[in-house]
Design a protein around this motif. Sequence first.
Motif, PDB file in Angstrom:
ATOM      1  N   GLU A 258       0.795  -1.156  -0.006  1.00 35.89           N
ATOM      2  CA  GLU A 258       0.138  -0.152   0.042  1.00 35.89           C
ATOM      3  C   GLU A 258       0.946   1.327   0.049  1.00 35.89           C
ATOM      4  O   GLU A 258       0.276   2.258  -0.211  1.00 35.89           O
ATOM      5  N   HIS A 259       2.232   1.178   0.237  1.00 34.70           N
ATOM      6  CA  HIS A 259       3.097   2.496   0.213  1.00 34.70           C
ATOM      7  C   HIS A 259       3.678   2.476  -0.834  1.00 34.70           C
ATOM      8  O   HIS A 259       4.798   1.560  -1.282  1.00 34.70           O
ATOM      9  N   LEU A 260       3.693   3.377  -1.768  1.00 36.12           N
ATOM     10  CA  LEU A 260       4.216   3.391  -3.282  1.00 36.12           C
ATOM     11  C   LEU A 260       5.649   3.816  -3.061  1.00 36.12           C
ATOM     12  O   LEU A 260       6.528   3.522  -3.732  1.00 36.12           O
ATOM     13  N   GLN A 261       6.049   4.340  -1.863  1.00 39.96           N
ATOM     14  CA  GLN A 261       7.452   4.643  -1.448  1.00 39.96           C
ATOM     15  C   GLN A 261       8.166   3.478  -1.069  1.00 39.96           C
ATOM     16  O   GLN A 261       9.538   3.608  -0.814  1.00 39.96           O
ATOM     17  N   SER A 262       7.907   2.224  -0.816  1.00 38.07           N
ATOM     18  CA  SER A 262       8.719   1.047  -0.647  1.00 38.07           C
ATOM     19  C   SER A 262       9.710   1.058  -1.465  1.00 38.07           C
ATOM     20  O   SER A 262       9.641   0.962  -2.601  1.00 38.07           O
ATOM     21  N   ALA A 263      10.782   0.618  -0.925  1.00 32.75           N
ATOM     22  CA  ALA A 263      11.900   0.509  -1.596  1.00 32.75           C
ATOM     23  C   ALA A 263      12.160  -1.048  -2.228  1.00 32.75           C
ATOM     24  O   ALA A 263      13.071  -1.273  -3.069  1.00 32.75           O
ATOM     25  N   SER A 264      11.392  -1.817  -1.658  1.00 30.32           N
ATOM     26  CA  SER A 264      11.555  -3.280  -2.078  1.00 30.32           C
ATOM     27  C   SER A 264      10.871  -3.720  -3.244  1.00 30.32           C
ATOM     28  O   SER A 264       9.806  -3.471  -3.603  1.00 30.32           O
ATOM     29  N   CYS A 265      11.776  -4.391  -4.088  1.00 30.96           N
ATOM     30  CA  CYS A 265      11.327  -4.721  -5.362  1.00 30.96           C
ATOM     31  C   CYS A 265      10.119  -5.432  -5.290  1.00 30.96           C
ATOM     32  O   CYS A 265       9.096  -5.320  -6.285  1.00 30.96           O
ATOM     33  N   LEU A 266       9.618  -6.553  -4.700  1.00 30.74           N
ATOM     34  CA  LEU A 266       8.659  -7.390  -4.560  1.00 30.74           C
ATOM     35  C   LEU A 266       7.191  -6.633  -4.109  1.00 30.74           C
ATOM     36  O   LEU A 266       6.409  -7.248  -4.168  1.00 30.74           O
ATOM     37  N   ASP A 267       7.494  -5.446  -3.651  1.00 32.12           N
ATOM     38  CA  ASP A 267       6.392  -4.708  -3.200  1.00 32.12           C
ATOM     39  C   ASP A 267       5.748  -3.942  -4.444  1.00 32.12           C
ATOM     40  O   ASP A 267       4.726  -3.431  -4.381  1.00 32.12           O
ATOM     41  N   HIS A 268       6.394  -3.936  -5.535  1.00 25.07           N
ATOM     42  CA  HIS A 268       5.976  -3.402  -6.833  1.00 25.07           C
ATOM     43  C   HIS A 268       5.952  -4.408  -7.814  1.00 25.07           C
ATOM     44  O   HIS A 268       6.644  -5.141  -8.440  1.00 25.07           O
ATOM     45  N   PRO A 269       4.619  -4.407  -8.184  1.00 29.95           N
ATOM     46  CA  PRO A 269       4.135  -5.810  -9.063  1.00 29.95           C
ATOM     47  C   PRO A 269       4.982  -5.777 -10.242  1.00 29.95           C
ATOM     48  O   PRO A 269       5.072  -6.982 -10.858  1.00 29.95           O
ATOM     49  N   ALA A 290      20.425  -7.972  -6.110  1.00 30.43           N
ATOM     50  CA  ALA A 290      20.529  -9.101  -5.316  1.00 30.43           C
ATOM     51  C   ALA A 290      20.385  -8.460  -3.910  1.00 30.43           C
ATOM     52  O   ALA A 290      19.889  -9.381  -3.054  1.00 30.43           O
ATOM     53  N   ASP A 291      20.229  -7.240  -3.602  1.00 26.36           N
ATOM     54  CA  ASP A 291      19.731  -6.712  -2.273  1.00 26.36           C
ATOM     55  C   ASP A 291      18.570  -6.398  -2.081  1.00 26.36           C
ATOM     56  O   ASP A 291      17.937  -6.187  -1.037  1.00 26.36           O
ATOM     57  N   GLY A 292      17.499  -6.692  -3.367  1.00 32.62           N
ATOM     58  CA  GLY A 292      16.295  -6.718  -3.179  1.00 32.62           C
ATOM     59  C   GLY A 292      15.656  -5.466  -3.487  1.00 32.62           C
ATOM     60  O   GLY A 292      14.494  -5.053  -2.995  1.00 32.62           O
ATOM     61  N   LEU A 293      16.474  -4.359  -3.653  1.00 35.20           N
ATOM     62  CA  LEU A 293      15.988  -2.971  -3.576  1.00 35.20           C
ATOM     63  C   LEU A 293      16.026  -2.334  -5.064  1.00 35.20           C
ATOM     64  O   LEU A 293      16.770  -2.448  -6.016  1.00 35.20           O
ATOM     65  N   CYS A 294      14.653  -1.951  -5.503  1.00 35.35           N
ATOM     66  CA  CYS A 294      14.330  -1.295  -6.856  1.00 35.35           C
ATOM     67  C   CYS A 294      14.018   0.027  -6.847  1.00 35.35           C
ATOM     68  O   CYS A 294      14.397   0.631  -7.832  1.00 35.35           O
ATOM     69  N   CYS A 295      13.476   0.552  -5.801  1.00 39.84           N
ATOM     70  CA  CYS A 295      12.941   1.787  -5.688  1.00 39.84           C
ATOM     71  C   CYS A 295      13.361   2.831  -4.699  1.00 39.84           C
ATOM     72  O   CYS A 295      12.452   3.184  -3.874  1.00 39.84           O
ATOM     73  N   PRO A 296      14.589   3.217  -4.627  1.00 42.23           N
ATOM     74  CA  PRO A 296      15.575   3.005  -5.619  1.00 42.23           C
ATOM     75  C   PRO A 296      16.511   1.879  -5.369  1.00 42.23           C
ATOM     76  O   PRO A 296      16.166   1.252  -4.420  1.00 42.23           O
ATOM     77  N   SER A 297      17.314   1.441  -6.345  1.00 41.29           N
ATOM     78  CA  SER A 297      18.210   0.522  -6.062  1.00 41.29           C
ATOM     79  C   SER A 297      19.204   0.901  -5.103  1.00 41.29           C
ATOM     80  O   SER A 297      19.537   2.062  -5.037  1.00 41.29           O
ATOM     81  N   GLY A 298      19.773  -0.028  -4.332  1.00 43.22           N
ATOM     82  CA  GLY A 298      20.742   0.185  -3.443  1.00 43.22           C
ATOM     83  C   GLY A 298      22.132   0.623  -3.807  1.00 43.22           C
ATOM     84  O   GLY A 298      22.808   1.368  -3.033  1.00 43.22           O
ATOM     85  N   LYS A 299      22.345   0.341  -5.156  1.00 46.42           N
ATOM     86  CA  LYS A 299      23.836   0.595  -5.497  1.00 46.42           C
ATOM     87  C   LYS A 299      23.820   2.038  -6.484  1.00 46.42           C
ATOM     88  O   LYS A 299      24.548   2.677  -5.870  1.00 46.42           O
ATOM     89  N   SER A 300      22.821   2.296  -7.124  1.00 45.09           N
ATOM     90  CA  SER A 300      22.873   3.514  -8.034  1.00 45.09           C
ATOM     91  C   SER A 300      22.066   4.520  -7.450  1.00 45.09           C
ATOM     92  O   SER A 300      22.061   5.795  -7.914  1.00 45.09           O
ATOM     93  N   LYS A 301      21.097   4.276  -6.578  1.00 45.11           N
ATOM     94  CA  LYS A 301      20.182   5.106  -5.946  1.00 45.11           C
ATOM     95  C   LYS A 301      19.331   5.576  -6.747  1.00 45.11           C
ATOM     96  O   LYS A 301      18.508   6.666  -6.699  1.00 45.11           O
ATOM     97  N   ARG A 302      18.962   4.858  -7.917  1.00 48.37           N
ATOM     98  CA  ARG A 302      18.126   5.091  -9.047  1.00 48.37           C
ATOM     99  C   ARG A 302      16.766   4.264  -9.170  1.00 48.37           C
ATOM    100  O   ARG A 302      17.143   3.148  -8.900  1.00 48.37           O
ATOM    101  N   SER A 303      15.607   4.665  -9.135  1.00 52.06           N
ATOM    102  CA  SER A 303      14.572   3.795  -9.540  1.00 52.06           C
ATOM    103  C   SER A 303      14.371   3.018 -10.738  1.00 52.06           C
ATOM    104  O   SER A 303      14.869   3.796 -11.599  1.00 52.06           O
TER     105      SER A 303
END
Length: 316
Positions: A258-269, A290-303
């Motif tokens: 329900e939180h559009l700001q979630s950084a976790s990849c799996l929370d975004h369909p 690998a770190d499960g972060l998409c929004c933004p990514s943990g490495k580039s800090k880009r969504s």
Amino acid sequence: RQYISSLANEHFGLITLLEMEFTLPQLVGYTAFGAACGHYSDPAVVLVSEDQFSIISTMGATLAGNFSQMPYLGREKLPPGPATNQCISDPTAQFGPGGKVQVGSRPYCGAVLLHKDSGREICMVAATFAYCLYEWTNQFIEDVETTCGSRQLVIVADTNAGCEVPTFKSDSHWHFDQILANHSKASWGPCHDPGVYAEPTCCNDFPPWPYARYQYDRTVSCRGGRISDFIVEDTFVCADSPEEHLFTKAVVHLKEPEHLQSASCLDHPQCAKQGFVYDPNAAVNMVLPADGLCCPSGKSKRSLPCCNSSIVEVRV
């Protein structure tokens, strides 16, 4: 016992005990759920912090309550009954060249848990899988699907991924999504599985190999959330126990679609659909970070383009 007590003193929310075959005194502030595959065989037990969680329901014949009710924690032998028949695979089955490899005791337990601070529910499974991706029982599959429904699925498992049996041989670098797909259960995912990239955990096979060689032990989050801080301990706790695994620790981030700001990849369909399992018919095969972060990514800090644009953490 001292190591487990230290985890409780550090306020770990969930402590999974697989193949632990000795008694454990009741820890203040903890309840438990667990089961076994056979009266004397390896158990699967989870200690639950009562400050952080409530047990809503249990999976199949999983027992819940004080340590005295758990296999091995309070008593070595459970009376015959459903709680000693929680087998992820048929323990009497044999496979491999000449049918000489025994599947053996492969227990599972599970429960729906309410995280008190967030009000969110997760479905947790603790299990030991059979070697060589041997087929799962219909009972296990039905128990998971009936109990968990569409909830976030947190699995702590000795996956025994891969195979050392001649003619079946493969290494242990099986992502959990690949394991699910092998059992025709890709619908349980997609999952975030950092353990596939981590240090090996299995086993203390002394005297020839007194060190870990295989990435068998995983903590994964499926259908939302992610895993962070997955740590493999540097040394064996007991050191003199044959086939001992290195303990692992991790932080589970709870699902928050329900939180559009979630950084976790799996929370975004759209991100979750990219998944991991290789599809030879796809023009492009996407692998999630690998770190499960998409929004933004943990490495580039880009969504990532798949992103739709209060993270809760539990240590296990």
